[in-house]
Design a protein around this motif. Structure first.
Motif, PDB file in Angstrom:
ATOM      1  N   ALA A 130      16.774   6.311   7.866  1.00 17.12           N
ATOM      2  CA  ALA A 130      16.576   4.856   7.267  1.00 17.12           C
ATOM      3  C   ALA A 130      15.250   4.525   7.541  1.00 17.12           C
ATOM      4  N   ARG A 131      14.387   5.239   8.201  1.00 17.09           N
ATOM      5  CA  ARG A 131      12.837   4.849   8.010  1.00 17.09           C
ATOM      6  C   ARG A 131      12.088   5.270   6.781  1.00 17.09           C
ATOM      7  N   VAL A 132      13.044   6.159   5.929  1.00 15.03           N
ATOM      8  CA  VAL A 132      12.277   6.629   4.726  1.00 15.03           C
ATOM      9  C   VAL A 132      12.220   5.694   3.512  1.00 15.03           C
ATOM     10  N   GLU A 133      11.160   5.541   2.805  1.00 16.34           N
ATOM     11  CA  GLU A 133      11.155   4.684   1.549  1.00 16.34           C
ATOM     12  C   GLU A 133      10.575   5.691   0.486  1.00 16.34           C
ATOM     13  N   ILE A 134      11.384   6.058  -0.644  1.00 17.89           N
ATOM     14  CA  ILE A 134      10.788   7.191  -1.533  1.00 17.89           C
ATOM     15  C   ILE A 134      10.514   6.066  -2.897  1.00 17.89           C
ATOM     16  N   ARG A 135       9.285   6.455  -3.322  1.00 13.92           N
ATOM     17  CA  ARG A 135       8.621   5.576  -4.452  1.00 13.92           C
ATOM     18  C   ARG A 135       8.434   6.809  -5.462  1.00 13.92           C
ATOM     19  N   PHE A 136       8.648   6.870  -6.817  1.00 14.42           N
ATOM     20  CA  PHE A 136       8.299   7.787  -7.719  1.00 14.42           C
ATOM     21  C   PHE A 136       7.140   7.203  -8.309  1.00 14.42           C
ATOM     22  N   GLU A 137       6.183   7.497  -8.096  1.00 17.22           N
ATOM     23  CA  GLU A 137       4.789   7.160  -8.722  1.00 17.22           C
ATOM     24  C   GLU A 137       3.558   8.000  -8.243  1.00 17.22           C
ATOM     25  N   ASP A 138       2.690   7.655  -8.927  1.00 14.90           N
ATOM     26  CA  ASP A 138       1.349   8.684  -8.854  1.00 14.90           C
ATOM     27  C   ASP A 138       0.628   8.373  -7.446  1.00 14.90           C
ATOM     28  N   GLY A 139       0.527   9.409  -6.544  1.00 17.26           N
ATOM     29  CA  GLY A 139      -0.064   9.348  -5.290  1.00 17.26           C
ATOM     30  C   GLY A 139      -1.457   8.957  -5.449  1.00 17.26           C
ATOM     31  N   ILE A 140      -2.274   9.332  -6.317  1.00 18.10           N
ATOM     32  CA  ILE A 140      -3.757   8.651  -6.517  1.00 18.10           C
ATOM     33  C   ILE A 140      -3.825   7.110  -6.875  1.00 18.10           C
ATOM     34  N   GLU A 141      -2.842   6.838  -7.506  1.00 21.18           N
ATOM     35  CA  GLU A 141      -3.037   5.255  -7.800  1.00 21.18           C
ATOM     36  C   GLU A 141      -2.466   4.588  -6.540  1.00 21.18           C
ATOM     37  N   HIS A 142      -1.453   4.897  -5.852  1.00 23.53           N
ATOM     38  CA  HIS A 142      -0.923   4.222  -4.666  1.00 23.53           C
ATOM     39  C   HIS A 142      -2.044   4.192  -3.437  1.00 23.53           C
ATOM     40  N   VAL A 143      -2.486   5.389  -3.469  1.00 24.88           N
ATOM     41  CA  VAL A 143      -3.676   5.340  -2.441  1.00 24.88           C
ATOM     42  C   VAL A 143      -4.850   4.344  -2.970  1.00 24.88           C
ATOM     43  N   ARG A 144      -5.073   4.459  -4.138  1.00 24.95           N
ATOM     44  CA  ARG A 144      -6.131   3.510  -4.666  1.00 24.95           C
ATOM     45  C   ARG A 144      -5.918   2.113  -4.232  1.00 24.95           C
ATOM     46  N   GLN A 145      -4.692   1.500  -4.280  1.00 15.95           N
ATOM     47  CA  GLN A 145      -4.317   0.231  -4.073  1.00 15.95           C
ATOM     48  C   GLN A 145      -3.939  -0.177  -2.645  1.00 15.95           C
ATOM     49  N   ARG A 146      -4.096   0.840  -1.613  1.00 13.48           N
ATOM     50  CA  ARG A 146      -3.939   0.465  -0.361  1.00 13.48           C
ATOM     51  C   ARG A 146      -5.011   0.392   0.531  1.00 13.48           C
ATOM     52  N   GLU A 147      -5.133  -0.440   1.282  1.00 15.90           N
ATOM     53  CA  GLU A 147      -6.300  -0.520   2.400  1.00 15.90           C
ATOM     54  C   GLU A 147      -5.611  -0.724   3.866  1.00 15.90           C
ATOM     55  N   ASN A 148      -6.092  -0.077   4.799  1.00 14.03           N
ATOM     56  CA  ASN A 148      -5.719  -0.165   6.244  1.00 14.03           C
ATOM     57  C   ASN A 148      -4.354  -0.476   6.552  1.00 14.03           C
ATOM     58  N   THR A 149      -3.328   0.696   5.889  1.00 12.89           N
ATOM     59  CA  THR A 149      -2.038   0.637   5.800  1.00 12.89           C
ATOM     60  C   THR A 149      -1.569   1.670   6.563  1.00 12.89           C
ATOM     61  N   TYR A 150      -1.978   2.917   6.678  1.00 16.15           N
ATOM     62  CA  TYR A 150      -1.400   3.683   7.398  1.00 16.15           C
ATOM     63  C   TYR A 150      -1.824   4.466   8.416  1.00 16.15           C
ATOM     64  N   ASP A 151      -1.188   4.914   9.391  1.00 14.08           N
ATOM     65  CA  ASP A 151      -1.506   5.838  10.607  1.00 14.08           C
ATOM     66  C   ASP A 151      -1.644   7.128  10.063  1.00 14.08           C
ATOM     67  N   ILE A 152      -0.938   7.673   9.296  1.00 15.12           N
ATOM     68  CA  ILE A 152      -0.977   9.162   8.915  1.00 15.12           C
ATOM     69  C   ILE A 152      -0.905   9.428   7.508  1.00 15.12           C
ATOM     70  N   ILE A 153      -1.770  10.117   6.733  1.00 11.84           N
ATOM     71  CA  ILE A 153      -1.615  10.257   5.319  1.00 11.84           C
ATOM     72  C   ILE A 153      -1.641  11.714   5.253  1.00 11.84           C
ATOM     73  N   ILE A 154      -0.338  12.433   4.610  1.00 15.95           N
ATOM     74  CA  ILE A 154      -0.183  13.723   4.513  1.00 15.95           C
ATOM     75  C   ILE A 154      -0.066  14.182   2.868  1.00 15.95           C
ATOM     76  N   VAL A 155      -0.982  14.975   2.507  1.00 13.95           N
ATOM     77  CA  VAL A 155      -0.887  15.620   1.130  1.00 13.95           C
ATOM     78  C   VAL A 155      -0.280  16.858   1.023  1.00 13.95           C
ATOM     79  N   ASP A 156       1.028  16.750   0.412  1.00 12.15           N
ATOM     80  CA  ASP A 156       1.796  18.154   0.351  1.00 12.15           C
ATOM     81  C   ASP A 156       1.950  18.351  -1.017  1.00 12.15           C
TER      82      ASP A 156
END
Ligand code: AG3
Length: 275
Positions: A130-156
């Protein structure tokens, strides 16, 4: 050799070959060629553009090491972003951590998730948490648009060819830094120390310029080129070598342990020499 074999050309001069029991699925998605095959040696396998992404028999080496190292480096990780990882293996490991409140999976290709759910349920099962949100989008763009948001970022990600190239760039790492909270931790899969030493060296240098703490750690992945695999870690505050293990959560794993976490950062001389 009897039967039908699949070969991945890991380098122009090296292939890994597995005998197929059957091809379960094959399609061209908008992004890539996708297949799920059943093999005698490694069980079911996900192939993208004829490259082995994961297998039921050896996926845990990779998924546990890419997830639990950053999660245990952070004393209280609540939010995690996974870029790529549409098979769900990394998410399955993340949701084992009780402190996690939200996992965002950003996968560009919805067909990877759909096929993993259908054919690789033991890997994809974490996606139903239930804690998982799935977004079908470009990870490069997603990260470009975020600030001070995540504790952990993993690139798989897939290998650094085609759409994944941008996930290995210094510009992307700077955006990751900004998307992380003030004490966030970043890990990316960064290929084979045997065949991609120049790439790993460049990534380590980029990360050292951006993060106060930058490190490399290794694991074994039998079906990947060379069988030895590198992960690159950037951290704003916490050192992965100074984990307070008395505070770390008890998670059920098949490869990862605190001792293996520590040992993974001990680099053999041939790796130290090219860094
Ligand atoms: N990500 C792919 C790692 C690269 C493998 N490269 C190769 N076999 N040539 C793994 C996806 C698993 N969630």
């Amino acid at each position: 050799m009897r039967g039908i074999w699949f070969s991945e050309l890991q380098t122009p001069d090296l292939a890994i070959s597995v005998r197929l029991n059957q091809t379960l699925h094959h399609e061209k998605t908008p992004y890539q060629e996708l297949a799920v095959v059943d093999t005698e040696a490694y069980g079911r396998m996900l192939l993208l553009d004829n490259i082995i992404q994961t297998t039921v028999k050896d996926e845990f080496f990779y998924h546990e090491m890419i997830a639990h190292v950053p999660l245990n480096t952070h004393p209280n990780p609540r939010t995690a972003l996974v870029i790529g990882g549409g098979d769900g293996g990394v998410v399955r490991e993340i949701v084992k951590h009780p402190s996690i409140e939200k996992v965002t999976l950003v996968e560009i290709d919805a067909r990877v998730v759909a096929n993993a759910r259908e054919y690789l349920p033991e890997i994809a099962c974490g996606l139903d948490d239930a804690r998982v949100e799935i977004r079908f989008e470009d990870g490069i763009e997603h990260v470009r648009q975020r600030e001070n948001t995540y504790d952990i970022i993993i690139v798989d990600s897939t290998d650094p060819i085609g759409p994944a190239v941008g996930l290995f760039s210094a510009e992307f790492y700077r955006n990751v830094y900004r998307a992380l909270k003030a004490d966030g931790v970043f890990v990316a899969q960064t290929e084979s120390p045997i065949f991609n030493s120049r790439l790993i060296r460049r990534i380590q240098r980029d990360l050292k310029e951006i993060f106060p703490i930058a490190r490399l750690y290794l694991t074994t992945v039998p079906t990947y080129p060379g069988g030895l695999w590198a992960f690159s870690l950037g951290s704003k505050k916490y050192d992965p070598l100074e984990v307070d293990w008395r505070q770390a959560p008890q998670v059920a794993t098949r490869y990862y342990t605190p001792a293996i976490h520590q040992a993974a950062f001990s680099l053999p001389p041939f790796v130290q020499e090219f860094l």
